[in-house]
Design an enzyme around this catalytic site. Sequence first.
Site, PDB file in Angstrom:
ATOM      1  N   ARG A   1       2.887  -6.898   3.504  1.00 50.37           N
ATOM      2  CA  ARG A   1       2.529  -6.434   2.153  1.00 50.37           C
ATOM      3  C   ARG A   1       3.305  -5.212   1.679  1.00 50.37           C
ATOM      4  O   ARG A   1       3.079  -4.751   0.560  1.00 50.37           O
ATOM      5  CB  ARG A   1       1.023  -6.138   2.037  1.00 50.37           C
ATOM      6  N   ASP A   2       4.206  -4.654   2.475  1.00 43.29           N
ATOM      7  CA  ASP A   2       4.977  -3.503   1.996  1.00 43.29           C
ATOM      8  C   ASP A   2       6.372  -3.490   2.614  1.00 43.29           C
ATOM      9  O   ASP A   2       6.841  -2.458   3.091  1.00 43.29           O
ATOM     10  CB  ASP A   2       4.237  -2.196   2.302  1.00 43.29           C
TER      11      ASP A   2
END
Length: 541
Positions: free
Chosen positions: A341-342
């Site tokens: 997610r990042d």
Amino acid sequence: MLPPDRAMPLLLLLLFLGLGPAAAAADEQFVFDGFTGANLTMDGMATVTPNGLLQLSNATSQLKGHAFFPTPLQFHRAPNSTAMQSFSTAFVIGIIGAYDTLSSHGMAFVVAKSRNFTSALPGQFLGLVGSANNGNATNHLFAVEFDTILNSEFNDMSGNHVGIDVNGLNSVDADNAGYYDDATGAFRNISLVDRKPMQVWVDFDGRTMQVNVTMAPLQVARPKKPLLSATVNLSSVIDDTAYVGFSSSSGILFCRHYVLGWSFKMNGAAPALNISSLPSMPVTFPKPRSKVLEIVLPIASALLVFATAALGWWQRFRIIKGVASGLLYLHEDWEQVVVHRDIKASNVLLDADMNGRLGDFGLARLYDHGTDPHTTHVVGTMGYLAPELGHTGKASKASDVFAFGAFMLEVACGRKPVVQDARDNHLVLVDWVLDQWRAGTVTGAVDPRLGGDVVEHEASLVLRLGLLCSHPLPGARPTTRQVAQYLDGDLKLPELSPTYQSFNMLALMQDQGFDPYVMSYPMTSITAGTMSQMSDLSGGR
């Protein structure tokens, strides 16, 4: 001693008046200078080691552990009364991760209505609550957390903080872990993950509803000034009777949480612990058996890939392939799916051989293969966020692939994913590379600083694959395994579809709810709440 014929009526009278076993223990205290033979109720990973350490978590990912004093204590002065009793506790804790600067999620001291935490989640939820009931008043939960990962969904202030929690993990008061020096008044930082034991004192005044949390290294006397001091009305939070204990959980990284000693007293200061009698923490951390650390936690120098001016083409291509290999392991080859997610350049580390490794798993989520991740919060960094996240908020392997595509283009082109020009126009790297591709000169987007060092067919592959990963439709993006196969030459990269002829990432991002004002914060982690606030601000301009 009372005669038998009078003992039973007296006991019934005491119970009727609310003066039964719990009330009789109103001033109860206990001391554990180590936990050998201690009468505790434990579950999950929690256990007492042979040398007397209370170990709450072990080198197992995504599990939780709890340890409680076995009997409930009376926290109200009388049943159904709003008048609270004061309490005080002191304990020594220590956190040992596989690396001395990195850890899994933290641990917490807990006062709870029940010892049953079967519905609580591990990871960032610390084994206390779940996503569905975080913050609910029905939890009747008070905790002091020692958190080693910054979780934006709980508005954490840092990845090394102490917080006072009521019914959930959005702390009512928090500060960086540390203490105030009595001699100078200066604040001294404490790293929660430095493998050294630290002592903590938690005091609650039932009259003023004041909670004080103080901490210090084990050999430092209790500081006069507390780290946290907050007024918290616990009369409706803590039930008449409640259990006291500790909770911990593991995440993706391997970590062990220990309690070395613990004392507690109702209506008085917690007894001092005998520091010399406490068990010692382990000196080393056993090497994990899983390969996950070999992928996500290398012994790496903290060089950021974004500094592509101190890298040549072969180094950049090697880094891209290394990150792809790590992402493949997380998505497909581990026992659960890990959605990072990042993914971005500043979250990639380089080892001595210039292998790229993914780091910073503070936003990562795990779920079983073949199931829905159920994530609904938009988190990540602008320029790497897939367009569908603005509408659905649901992170997936496909959204990770999108971010990896942006990362590939960034490394190859030497440009940030989103920039502003002199006229405050937002320029998206994907759109610029698309323009080069449409003109038939896709390798013209390669970083000009590379000069003649570029291997053209590799550069063409990286740029076209970056565009394919950045496809506006999630289903049209390749899988992580296909990405690795393309990069290794085991699979031929397909031609880009005609849909790209009219594709404009900036317009698409705005259509999906990414406000232009938000786009001016390209290197900031953005949550759904922050996006909403920024949209409100832009609407007033």
